[in-house]
Design an enzyme around this catalytic site. Structure first.
Site, PDB file in Angstrom:
ATOM      1  CE  LYS A 122     -38.970  68.666  34.437  1.00 10.43           C
ATOM      2  NZ  LYS A 122     -38.380  67.902  35.542  1.00 10.43           N
ATOM      3  CG  ASP A 227     -39.624  61.160  41.686  1.00 13.15           C
ATOM      4  OD1 ASP A 227     -39.830  59.950  41.937  1.00 13.15           O
ATOM      5  OD2 ASP A 227     -40.200  61.778  40.770  1.00 13.15           O
TER       6      ASP A 227
HETATM    7  P1  ADP Z   1     -40.392  64.564  34.793  1.00 17.97           P
HETATM    8  O1  ADP Z   1     -40.502  65.525  35.918  1.00 17.97           O
HETATM    9  O2  ADP Z   1     -41.515  64.704  33.850  1.00 17.97           O
HETATM   10  O3  ADP Z   1     -40.115  63.167  35.236  1.00 17.97           O
HETATM   11  P2  ADP Z   1     -37.582  64.700  34.053  1.00 17.97           P
HETATM   12  O4  ADP Z   1     -36.808  65.924  34.405  1.00 17.97           O
HETATM   13  O5  ADP Z   1     -37.357  63.498  34.890  1.00 17.97           O
HETATM   14  O6  ADP Z   1     -39.123  65.082  33.958  1.00 17.97           O
HETATM   15  O7  ADP Z   1     -37.275  64.339  32.542  1.00 17.97           O
HETATM   16  C1  ADP Z   1     -37.961  63.308  31.858  1.00 17.97           C
HETATM   17  C2  ADP Z   1     -36.996  62.520  30.990  1.00 17.97           C
HETATM   18  O8  ADP Z   1     -36.358  63.385  30.046  1.00 17.97           O
HETATM   19  C3  ADP Z   1     -35.862  61.903  31.789  1.00 17.97           C
HETATM   20  O9  ADP Z   1     -36.197  60.633  32.272  1.00 17.97           O
HETATM   21  C4  ADP Z   1     -34.738  61.856  30.791  1.00 17.97           C
HETATM   22  O10 ADP Z   1     -34.817  60.693  30.001  1.00 17.97           O
HETATM   23  C5  ADP Z   1     -34.982  63.065  29.912  1.00 17.97           C
HETATM   24  N1  ADP Z   1     -34.165  64.212  30.361  1.00 17.97           N
HETATM   25  C6  ADP Z   1     -34.520  65.166  31.261  1.00 17.97           C
HETATM   26  N2  ADP Z   1     -33.542  66.061  31.431  1.00 17.97           N
HETATM   27  C7  ADP Z   1     -32.532  65.671  30.622  1.00 17.97           C
HETATM   28  C8  ADP Z   1     -31.220  66.221  30.344  1.00 17.97           C
HETATM   29  N3  ADP Z   1     -30.760  67.324  30.937  1.00 17.97           N
HETATM   30  N4  ADP Z   1     -30.453  65.555  29.451  1.00 17.97           N
HETATM   31  C9  ADP Z   1     -30.910  64.454  28.835  1.00 17.97           C
HETATM   32  N5  ADP Z   1     -32.122  63.905  29.051  1.00 17.97           N
HETATM   33  C10 ADP Z   1     -32.930  64.503  29.926  1.00 17.97           C
HETATM   34 MG    MG Z   2     -38.476  62.355  36.117  1.00 13.30          MG
END
Ligand code: ADP
Ligand code: MG
Length: 378
Positions: A122, A227
């Site tokens: 991320k 959130d």
């Molecule tokens: P943001 O802060 O931009 O909302 P998130 O951490 O919620 O970021 O991640 C965005 C999307 O990426 C999530 O809704 C999910 O679908 C996918 N995602 C994030 N982390 C994971 C993970 N560890 N495993 C699988 N999918 C993930």
């Molecule tokens: Mg998110």
């Protein structure tokens, strides 16, 4: 914003040295003068200018002409490169695969380590959606002396990682934290669908109470997700949830704790009503259910993300949230807007952009480096 994978493979030792010099110079210059870059990189300025031109061409740095002098600043592209290189050296990432998510303020990629284990990278991208109101935020940043968006993205990643670690260690259903560097985190891949993509569940009432219990369990440990919605809850095949996305978590002792708590609860209630036509009179209340039994936020502070950093980030997040209300989301930003931003942020003191020892990265390490991200994709 795309990750420039090709660039990672072909960077020369000198280019890396110059890029590192720009990052180091950013600690106290919003726009780093070319001469300073040459000085830090210990290269002749003619050579440095050529390399800077090359790095600017591939968007790892941006050339900025402000009122007083010409210089360069690190871009997200450059910051990505430096973070990926560090993560790869540590063995946390070996290859980068598909992008699986574009959040409002993050990019999410599937990555793998050298044994082929899939993980998730991320990249935090604070400020990406905020350029419409950049003026106010710049003033805010200047007042806070908090530095650049890169620095705040780094804070956000540090925070997310610290919370993920503590939650994981205490048995909460969150991804496995793997590594963190600069504005990035590496975590375990959650092989599940986000709740927002699930149209039917066998027992909505059961899932509803599991989720409400999770909100209460967090609050009893002194924490509110902040959130807690269908995009940040993944549902395993067995129906159990995994919680993701922690940059906005707050303590139950936060002055707006009750509002954040209720908002999380209401999000779930509203979603269940709309998606599953499920309504329940039973739902947690802050005053009754958020009885603090122990304090995970103390562990978070102990894990390296300090209370002061937490406060600094919270303040900014509140500002950004307020300013963004009612504005539509925007993807990316034009160069012009970014250039404009730099002109106005000229000469601002920025806090450290990395916790690694600079001299080491700039000298010994660099000579042997030929962009060692030797993998299929990198
Ligand atoms: P943001 O802060 O931009 O909302 P998130 O951490 O919620 O970021 O991640 C965005 C999307 O990426 C999530 O809704 C999910 O679908 C996918 N995602 C994030 N982390 C994971 C993970 N560890 N495993 C699988 N999918 C993930
Ligand atoms: Mg998110």
């Amino acid at each position: 914003m795309k990750l420039n994978i090709t660039q990672l493979r072909y960077m020369s030792a000198d280019e890396f040295r110059v890029l590192t010099a720009v990052e180091m110079g950013s600690r106290n210059h919003e726009v780093v003068p070319s001469q300073l870059i040459a000085h830090i990189a210990k290269l002749k300025s003619g050579g440095v200018n050529k390399i800077l031109g090359e790095l600017a061409r591939t968007n790892l740095v941006a050339r900025v002409q402000n009122a007083k002098y010409e210089g360069y600043r690190l871009t997200y592209g450059g910051y990505d490169y430096l973070a990926l290189r560090t993560l790869s050296k540590r063995g946390s990432i070996y290859s980068v695969g598909n992008q699986i998510g574009v959040g409002k303020e993050s990019d999410i990629y599937i990555v793998a380590d050298d044994e082929g284990n899939q993980r998730v990278l991320k990249l935090h991208r604070l400020g990406r959606t905020s350029f419409r109101n950049i003026k106010e935020k710049r003033d805010y940043l200047r007042n806070r002396n908090a530095g650049s968006w890169l620095y705040l993205s780094r804070l956000s990643a540090m925070k997310e990682y610290a919370f993920m670690k503590v939650l994981h260690e205490n048995g909460y259903p969150v991804p496995e934290p793997v590594d963190q560097n600069r504005h990035t985190i590496v975590m375990g891949l959650v092989d599940a669908f986000p709740l927002c993509q699930i149209s039917d569940v066998a027992q909505p009432g059961k899932l509803y109470s599991v989720l409400m219990d999770l909100i209460v369990r967090l609050a009893c440990a002194g924490l509110i997700h902040g959130d807690f919605n269908e995009f940040n809850i993944m549902i395993n095949d067995d129906g159990s949830p995994v919680l993701i996305d922690f940059p906005q978590m707050v303590s139950t002792s936060h002055r707006n704790a009750e509002m954040y708590f209720n908002r999380d609860v209401d999000c779930i209630r509203a979603f269940f009503k709309k998606r599953f036509h499920y309504e329940s009179k039973v739902y947690p209340k802050f005053s009754r259910d958020a009885e603090r039994e122990f304090s995970l936020d103390v562990q978070v502070a102990a894990s390296g993300f300090t209370k002061a950093q937490q406060k600094e980030l919270e303040k900014l997040q509140e500002e950004v949230g307020r300013d963004e209300e009612g504005t539509s989301e925007e993807e990316g930003t034009s160069d012009e807007e970014e250039e404009e931003e730099d002109e106005e942020m000229e000469d601002q003191e920025v806090p450290e952009v990395d916790n690694q020892t600079p001299t080491e990265t700039a000298s010994s390490d660099v000579a042997s480096d030929k962009a060692t991200l030797a993998t299929e994709q990198l």
